[in-house]
Design a protein around this motif. Structure first.
Motif, PDB file in Angstrom:
ATOM      1  N   PRO A  98       0.840  -1.199   0.000  1.00 35.95           N
ATOM      2  CA  PRO A  98       0.000   0.000   0.000  1.00 35.95           C
ATOM      3  C   PRO A  98       0.875   1.250   0.000  1.00 35.95           C
ATOM      4  O   PRO A  98       1.874   1.277   0.698  1.00 35.95           O
ATOM      5  CB  PRO A  98      -0.791  -0.108   1.301  1.00 35.95           C
ATOM      6  N   PRO A  99       0.509   2.328  -0.725  1.00 33.33           N
ATOM      7  CA  PRO A  99      -0.596   2.302  -1.664  1.00 33.33           C
ATOM      8  C   PRO A  99      -0.231   1.490  -2.902  1.00 33.33           C
ATOM      9  O   PRO A  99       0.914   1.431  -3.304  1.00 33.33           O
ATOM     10  CB  PRO A  99      -0.809   3.769  -2.016  1.00 33.33           C
ATOM     11  N   LEU A 100      -1.210   0.879  -3.526  1.00 34.62           N
ATOM     12  CA  LEU A 100      -0.967  -0.121  -4.553  1.00 34.62           C
ATOM     13  C   LEU A 100      -0.291   0.443  -5.797  1.00 34.62           C
ATOM     14  O   LEU A 100       0.202  -0.299  -6.611  1.00 34.62           O
ATOM     15  CB  LEU A 100      -2.289  -0.790  -4.931  1.00 34.62           C
ATOM     16  N   PHE A 139      -5.894   7.021  -0.693  1.00 32.16           N
ATOM     17  CA  PHE A 139      -5.387   5.837  -1.350  1.00 32.16           C
ATOM     18  C   PHE A 139      -4.141   5.333  -0.616  1.00 32.16           C
ATOM     19  O   PHE A 139      -3.280   6.108  -0.224  1.00 32.16           O
ATOM     20  CB  PHE A 139      -5.072   6.115  -2.820  1.00 32.16           C
ATOM     21  N   GLU A 143      -8.373   1.384  -1.722  1.00 31.12           N
ATOM     22  CA  GLU A 143      -8.038   1.275  -3.128  1.00 31.12           C
ATOM     23  C   GLU A 143      -9.305   1.434  -3.968  1.00 31.12           C
ATOM     24  O   GLU A 143     -10.401   1.077  -3.548  1.00 31.12           O
ATOM     25  CB  GLU A 143      -7.363  -0.063  -3.434  1.00 31.12           C
ATOM     26  N   TYR A 180     -14.918   1.106  -4.195  1.00 28.96           N
ATOM     27  CA  TYR A 180     -13.779   1.256  -3.295  1.00 28.96           C
ATOM     28  C   TYR A 180     -13.782   0.124  -2.273  1.00 28.96           C
ATOM     29  O   TYR A 180     -14.827  -0.445  -1.943  1.00 28.96           O
ATOM     30  CB  TYR A 180     -13.853   2.602  -2.563  1.00 28.96           C
ATOM     31  N   ALA A 220      -7.607  -1.807   1.418  1.00 25.74           N
ATOM     32  CA  ALA A 220      -6.601  -2.656   0.787  1.00 25.74           C
ATOM     33  C   ALA A 220      -6.522  -4.019   1.440  1.00 25.74           C
ATOM     34  O   ALA A 220      -6.156  -4.998   0.792  1.00 25.74           O
ATOM     35  CB  ALA A 220      -5.230  -1.971   0.845  1.00 25.74           C
TER      36      ALA A 220
END
Length: 788
Positions: free
Chosen positions: A155-157, A493, A497, A507, A510
């Motif tokens: 994270p974040p992806l 984010f 995600e 949404y 994560a």
């Protein structure tokens, strides 16, 4: 693909390779702005940004994406976009290029340089008459060259890190998913995941992929290693180690398939992604295997499952056509669970689930991804912390823990002492490194009130959705909880995600455990103990809520007192109310003989006691003394639960109390279980064994009131009985013994008991019951007479 059917394709300068290269070199840093003006959605632009390092490569990939997504792109559309950007210089550049362009037809072919895009299409040109062996060789060479590294998602992806897959691949724990599919990712709680690790028998990689199954379905939670496994398969096929009879293997990512909604058959799809490798080659008569990665990211999943909307979205037809071949599909558990409904006709199918790294994989990951000077600290942490050891099987947690340890100058092993510590450290690490992104230390970040407000907002969203049991949600849902979300969406984010579907964006957090932790932080800061204990939805969070109360000398102190409106209560009173309520619920269930719920509440109490790192205050002593306490050691108990009980028992004995029962139904004990057994043996009234135990180098020393040994199903040797059970018999006053009918040392048992302090006796042996030693003696004498 629609533009492939356009007879005017070669008359359009936009398809000229020279035009594309020259134009894209001039676009510069405005490539993303131009992409938006050309109606390319942000998620596609983010993928392009991730996949390319240089600006001109990003511009090139964006430009070819625009061409591919339009049936008949025109120069006028491009000029309008540039005019709106006030880039008149680029319009003049286009005019220059169109005047000087006089290229042969071959130059207009859609082609992407492999150095500027993470795509199988290369700049090398091949003859259209390539045979199957040449294509096979080219594919393998491409995979070995381009797929040796993988993005390790954290994270974040959208901020991945490259990992050398060929040399750093780690072993994954793979299990039969037939009995796990109903555990859809969103319902798997932390406790259930830990229990799963013990419950399923791993399947070896070779057992699955050396056999050429028609269909392989691979499921697993986010970040568990599915893509690692698929890329490993590509490399092994390219090296001739698996799928030996398969001539062609094509790897397709669903997030890229979303770009191809107008492609309606396999050959067009392959020409889109693998043009210069297959060059219009017809694969229909050759053995091929398709690998589909990230099924849960496919925008048209519902249409694929329901076989609908194929006219509106031809890509659904293409993916349906793939089912005529051998195929491997991977995705989150809920997506694979849905997909099974359209793959039921295949009897030659295997359904597996990824449970994370196995022990070998964990060790390899540390060796290959941790700085040399930090390896010993990481290994010691995983050895000494039951929490870290249990969660290290999940790549997401192992990667996080390794990075936290490696980035800390003064890392303390007790940073992962409890589950709450683990989540808090991961939460704060990503807040610091990926959300706020500055070099300030955590205590400095948390002196800023806006950062505190950010945490409360993200935790409020998690709490509201968690108690409503909603793990997939819309922007409108979030805006009801956080009015600032619309203008600060990007800031969320990392913890949240965004995924695009045919019905728009949705949404999700994560990881479910991150959502659960955030909900716990909100509950602790904004709810009273009465509100917390009354809300049954918070039961799975209760131990972490209690854990947040332990905040004096850990990073947890930064996640409490975030709400100035809540009155701070004394630690003992906060915990006392929760502990008291749990034990009352336990006693109520005990009276109703509701064994499972009774066990649930007592286990939850011990877990909460451990997470809070409490001691036996006068108030806690009062509520603890209202019932008897027992400890069990058996195969169904996780190492985490054993750690909780070790902690509780230690404080229980220090307060001068004595256990009522110790139950042992496990023969080979871990170090934690041995420690628990040793602790309990020093201060317990009744002990029960239901199997022989293997425990060398230790003997009990303290007197016990009653000893039960039930081993009628175990044919034990004289030596094992003497080593494992005789020390206990010598310490007890009352003995109940059930023996296997075929043991041949009953006379020795009689002698041992006669020399002990046993005052009350019952022995079951060969369908007889003996209550006195004289009865047993007479039986032995008669037995000897019969033999003689």
């Amino acid at each position: 693909m629609a533009q492939n059917k356009n007879p005017k394709k070669h008359e359009n300068i936009l398809y000229s390779q020279e035009f594309k290269l020259n134009f894209c070199e001039s676009v510069g840093v405005d490539w993303k702005t131009l992409g938006r003006r050309l109606n390319i959605e942000d998620n596609f632009l983010e993928l392009i940004d991730q996949d390319n390092n240089k600006t001109d490569a990003k511009a090139y990939s964006m430009f070819t994406t625009w061409i591919q997504m339009n049936e008949n792109p025109t120069l006028e559309e491009l000029k309008i976009a540039l005019r709106n950007m006030r880039r008149m210089d680029l319009i003049r550049k286009i005019d220059e290029l169109t005047k000087t362009s006089n290229l042969p037809e071959s130059a207009y072919r859609i082609s992407v340089n492999k150095e500027t895009s993470n795509s199988p299409v290369s700049s090398t040109k091949f003859s259209a008459k390539k045979d199957i062996s040449e294509i096979c060789t080219t594919l393998k060479s491409f995979y070995l060259t381009n797929y040796g590294k993988i993005c390790e998602v954290q994270p974040p992806l959208k901020f991945p890190a490259n990992v050398d897959l060929l040399h750093k691949f780690v072993d994954l724990c793979i299990v039969d998913a037939v009995n796990t599919q109903t555990d859809a990712v969103f319902s798997v709680e932390r406790k259930e995941f830990l229990e799963k690790q013990m419950r399923y028998t791993p399947i070896s990689y070779s057992e699955i992929f050396m056999k050429e199954k028609s269909v392989t379905l691979i499921s697993g939670i986010a970040g568990i290693g599915k893509t690692w496994l698929l890329r490993k398969c590509l490399l092994d096929w390219s090296n001739g180690l698996i799928w030996e009879t398969v001539k062609l293997v094509f790897y397709l990512e669903c997030r890229r398939l979303n770009l191809c909604q107008y492609i309606g058959n396999i050959n067009e799809l392959l020409n889109f992604f693998y043009l210069d490798i297959i060059n219009d080659f017809d694969i229909s008569v050759h053995p091929a295997l398709f690998i589909i990665d990230g099924l849960d990211e496919f925008k048209y999943l519902n249409e694929l499952i329901n076989c609908s909307s194929s006219q509106n979205y031809p890509i659904v037809n293409a993916l349906t056509e793939i089912q005529k071949y051998k195929y491997v599909v991977a995705g989150r558990v809920y997506a694979i669970d849905k997909y099974q409904s359209i793959s039921t006709e295949h009897c030659d199918k295997i359904n597996i689930q990824i449970m994370g790294f196995n022990e070998s994989g964990i060790n390899n990951y540390i060796e290959n991804n941790v700085l040399e000077e930090k390896k010993d600290v990481v290994k010691a942490t995983l050895k000494e912390s039951a929490i870290a050891k249990s969660m290290s099987s999940v790549p997401f947690y192992l990667s996080s823990m390794c990075k936290i340890i490696s980035n800390s100058k003064d890392f303390y092993k007790n940073s992962f002492l409890t589950m709450t510590d683990l989540y808090a450290n991961i939460f704060l690490y990503f807040l610091q490194k990926h959300i706020i992104k500055n070099n300030e230390l955590i205590y400095q970040l948390m002196e800023n009130n806006s950062n505190k407000k950010y945490i409360i907002n993200i935790c409020k969203i998690a709490y509201q959705l968690f108690i409503e049991n909603r793990v997939i949600f819309s922007k409108e849902d979030i805006q009801t909880f956080s009015i600032d979300f619309n203008k600060n969406e990007e800031n969320f984010f990392g913890f949240i995600e965004r995924i695009e579907t045919n019905n728009g964006y949705f949404y999700q957090f994560a990881h479910l455990t991150i959502m659960e932790f955030c909900a716990s932080v909100y509950a602790y800061n904004c709810l009273s103990s009465e509100e917390i204990i009354a809300n049954e939805k918070l039961r799975s969070c209760l131990s972490m809520i209690c854990g947040l109360n332990k905040n004096q000398n850990s990073s947890l102190k930064f996640l409490v007192n975030l709400n100035p409106l809540k009155k701070t209560c004394e630690e003992s009173l906060f915990l006392f109310f929760i502990f008291d309520r749990l034990l009352k619920l336990y006693r109520q269930r005990y009276e109703l003989k509701g064994f499972q719920l009774k066990t649930y509440y007592i286990n939850l109490f011990i877990e909460c006691f451990y997470e809070s790192q409490s001691s036996f205050t006068d108030e806690i002593k009062l509520i603890v003394d209202k019932q008897e306490w027992s400890i069990s050691i058996d195969d169904g108990k996780t190492s985490y639960k054993t750690s909780c009980e070790n902690y509780f028992v230690n404080h229980y004995f220090k307060s001068g109390r004595k256990l009522s029962w110790l139950n042992v139904d496990k023969n080979i004990l871990s170090d934690e279980e041995k420690n628990l057994l040793i602790q309990c043996s020093t201060n317990v009234r009744n002990v029960e064994f239901r199997c022989p135990i293997k425990f060398e180098g230790w003997k009990p020393k303290d007197t016990i009131e009653v000893l039960w040994i039930y081993i009628s199903d175990d044919l034990i040797t004289k030596k094992d009985f003497e080593e494992n059970f005789l020390p206990w018999i010598n310490l007890c006053e009352r003995l109940s013994l059930e023996l296997h009918n075929d043991i041949d040392f009953i006379e020795e048992i009689y002698k041992w008991i006669r020399c002990s302090n046993v005052k009350w006796l019952t022995i079951k042996y060969r369908e007889k019951e003996f209550y006195y030693l004289d009865e047993l003696s007479n039986f032995i004498t008669r037995k000897k007479c019969l033999i003689s």
